[in-house]
Design a protein around this motif. Structure first.
Motif, PDB file in Angstrom:
ATOM      1  N   ASN A  46       4.565  10.123   0.524  1.00 37.85           N
ATOM      2  CA  ASN A  46       5.173  10.845   1.254  1.00 37.85           C
ATOM      3  C   ASN A  46       5.336  10.884   2.962  1.00 37.85           C
ATOM      4  N   ASP A  47       6.121  10.760   3.952  1.00 46.51           N
ATOM      5  CA  ASP A  47       5.498  10.233   5.236  1.00 46.51           C
ATOM      6  C   ASP A  47       6.962  10.383   6.154  1.00 46.51           C
ATOM      7  N   GLN A  48       6.910  10.290   7.599  1.00 43.08           N
ATOM      8  CA  GLN A  48       8.036  10.934   8.080  1.00 43.08           C
ATOM      9  C   GLN A  48       9.171   9.166   8.103  1.00 43.08           C
ATOM     10  N   ARG A  59      -1.813   1.840  -4.371  1.00 44.88           N
ATOM     11  CA  ARG A  59      -1.393   0.900  -5.640  1.00 44.88           C
ATOM     12  C   ARG A  59      -2.467  -0.787  -5.517  1.00 44.88           C
ATOM     13  N   SER A  60      -3.213  -0.952  -4.579  1.00 42.22           N
ATOM     14  CA  SER A  60      -4.068  -2.012  -4.999  1.00 42.22           C
ATOM     15  C   SER A  60      -5.608  -1.296  -6.236  1.00 42.22           C
ATOM     16  N   GLN A  61      -5.396  -0.094  -6.624  1.00 40.19           N
ATOM     17  CA  GLN A  61      -6.267   0.488  -7.307  1.00 40.19           C
ATOM     18  C   GLN A  61      -5.353   0.279  -8.694  1.00 40.19           C
ATOM     19  N   GLY A  62      -4.060  -0.308  -8.960  1.00 36.42           N
ATOM     20  CA  GLY A  62      -3.660  -0.591 -10.049  1.00 36.42           C
ATOM     21  C   GLY A  62      -2.900   0.821 -10.373  1.00 36.42           C
ATOM     22  N   TYR A  63      -2.657   1.550  -9.567  1.00 36.13           N
ATOM     23  CA  TYR A  63      -1.070   3.159  -9.992  1.00 36.13           C
ATOM     24  C   TYR A  63      -0.128   3.139  -9.473  1.00 36.13           C
ATOM     25  N   ALA A  64       1.016   3.479 -10.374  1.00 38.80           N
ATOM     26  CA  ALA A  64       2.431   2.974 -10.406  1.00 38.80           C
ATOM     27  C   ALA A  64       2.636   4.000  -9.037  1.00 38.80           C
ATOM     28  N   THR A  65       3.397   3.466  -7.352  1.00 36.73           N
ATOM     29  CA  THR A  65       3.394   4.321  -7.173  1.00 36.73           C
ATOM     30  C   THR A  65       4.722   4.561  -6.258  1.00 36.73           C
ATOM     31  N   GLU A  66       5.463   5.843  -5.818  1.00 36.97           N
ATOM     32  CA  GLU A  66       6.744   5.474  -5.604  1.00 36.97           C
ATOM     33  C   GLU A  66       5.877   6.295  -4.407  1.00 36.97           C
ATOM     34  N   GLU A  67       6.650   5.741  -3.098  1.00 40.43           N
ATOM     35  CA  GLU A  67       6.669   6.350  -1.599  1.00 40.43           C
ATOM     36  C   GLU A  67       8.276   7.100  -1.210  1.00 40.43           C
ATOM     37  N   ILE A  68       7.894   8.151  -0.157  1.00 41.89           N
ATOM     38  CA  ILE A  68       9.285   8.946  -0.193  1.00 41.89           C
ATOM     39  C   ILE A  68       9.171   8.501   1.036  1.00 41.89           C
ATOM     40  N   ALA A  69       9.938   7.951   2.085  1.00 44.66           N
ATOM     41  CA  ALA A  69      10.304   8.197   3.597  1.00 44.66           C
ATOM     42  C   ALA A  69      11.370   8.332   3.945  1.00 44.66           C
ATOM     43  N   GLY A  70      11.635   9.450   5.458  1.00 47.50           N
ATOM     44  CA  GLY A  70      12.311   9.586   6.368  1.00 47.50           C
ATOM     45  C   GLY A  70      12.091  11.180   6.115  1.00 47.50           C
TER      46      GLY A  70
END
Length: 391
Positions: A46-48, A59-70
């Motif tokens: 999560n980030d602004q 993600r470089s470690q191989g984990y499914a990752t979703e990013e929430i921005a805004g």
């Protein structure tokens, strides 16, 4: 809106803490620990703004990752649920691990309580853990002198600790045993409802007991804390925010690990000369000719600290993408100026190397406006109030 129902109840873990506390390293260790036990893990960062170093590292470690921005999870609650649904549809995680923005607080009332109320059949909610850097924490609590934040930024820092069910003193290797004991006692005195646990995510010390509690402990039902959203908003607005991507190109191989260290020191030197307190500087470099997941990273968590190398490349590089995340208590324009000046000076010292700033976002975070707020704790001087449509 509805969340996709998992085939069984999944575990939801949120790990908070101020900028530079070591959340991403800890989450990576937790994800590895759970994966080694045969559990599927989904991560939500999560980030602004978009373009997170954290997302790249995980993600470089191989984990499914979703990013929430805004915006923070509290203001992007529906997007948080959507991200969990997307992960569930693709990989069906047994455990969701969420890393909120490091400048956010009031997460229990605005995220975990609404999640439990609305989607309790889908998720079991772990106790909220909040990480601290012990050097920063000692300064905030008045145990040591040194560079620190203004009072309104410190308000957010302390509110994060007030709502924590477990306070994790991370980076225990950064202080002496006596300093750690003094800090532990101060934390227990000021935040008596929280359990205080010392760990070192990087060295692996103390993690098993904490991880066990994350998987077996239950979220408390205590009333949410009171929050002054005017002070909270003012504190966030004092922080400058910069996310940038840079393309590096060279005619001959150059040492990217050394370049990142030099760049971090150049940014640090300029901000120090301006009297700015760095909250966190994180950079990753991905070589164009590297194998999948191969990156170099550098991390700086205080103006008077030493930039630390996280991951290194084994071979020199001829070009790739640099991601820069910088947060400090100063004007956002100064963050951009510091990055540009550092890029120019450091790049000029490497033969036939060019650095092109492809994209950047610099700003101050806007006022937090939660989608939901559960509980009876008052929000004073504005913010989310009963009847305002967000409770």
């Amino acid at each position: 809106m509805t969340a996709s129902a998992p085939t069984k109840q999944a575990r939801y873990i949120m790990i908070g803490g101020f900028l530079g506390a070591g959340k991403t390293t800890s989450i990576g260790k937790l994800a590895r620990h759970l994966s080694d036990q045969g559990l599927k893990v989904g991560l939500i960062t999560n980030d602004q703004a978009g373009g997170l170093v954290d997302t790249k590292l995980l993600r470089s470690q191989g984990y499914a990752t979703e990013e929430i921005a805004g915006g923070c999870f509290c203001c992007r609650f529906n997007t948080l649920v959507d991200a969990a649904s997307k992960l569930n549809d693709s990989t069906k995680p047994d455990v969701f691990i969420a890393e909120p923005v490091g400048s956010c607080t009031d997460l229990v009332a605005t995220v975990t309580y609404p999640l439990r109320r609305m989607y309790g059949e889908n998720f079991s909610i772990a106790p909220l853990s909040v990480l601290v850097d012990p050097v920063r924490a000692r300064r905030i609590l008045g145990l040591d002198e040194g560079g620190t934040f203004s009072s309104k930024v410190a308000y957010i820092y302390k509110k994060q600790l007030e709502e924590a069910e477990v306070i994790i003193i991370n980076k225990t290797d950064a202080v002496t045993a006596e300093q750690l004991q003094e800090l532990t006692e101060a934390m227990q005195k000021e935040f008596p409802e929280a359990k205080v646990v010392p760990v070192s995510a990087r060295q692996g010390n103390g993690l098993d007991a904490w991880f066990g509690e994350l998987m077996t402990g239950s979220q408390s039902t205590r009333s949410p804390m009171a929050v002054d959203y005017d002070v909270y908003a003012d504190g966030e607005a004092l922080l400058g925010w910069l996310n940038a991507t840079v393309t590096l190109k060279a005619k001959e191989d150059f040492e990217a690990n050394d370049y990142l260290q030099s760049l971090a020191k150049a940014i640090q030197q300029r901000l120090r000369s301006q009297g700015a307190e760095i909250a966190h500087l994180k950079m990753t470099y991905s070589p164009d000719d590297g194998i999948a997941g191969e990156i170099a990273s550098v991390n700086l968590v205080r103006t008077d600290n030493v930039p630390e190398t996280g991951m290194e490349l084994d071979e020199p590089s001829t070009g790739g993408q640099l991601i820069v995340n910088l947060r400090a208590e100063t004007a956002p324009d100064e963050l951009v100026a510091s990055l540009k000046a550092a890029l120019e000076s450091v790049t000029s010292n490497v033969s036939d190397l060019t650095a092109t700033l492809d994209h950047e976002e610099h700003f101050r975070p806007g006022r937090p406006e939660p989608t939901h707020r559960d509980g009876e704790a008052p929000v004073v001087k504005g913010g989310c109030v009963p009847g305002a449509g967000c409770c």
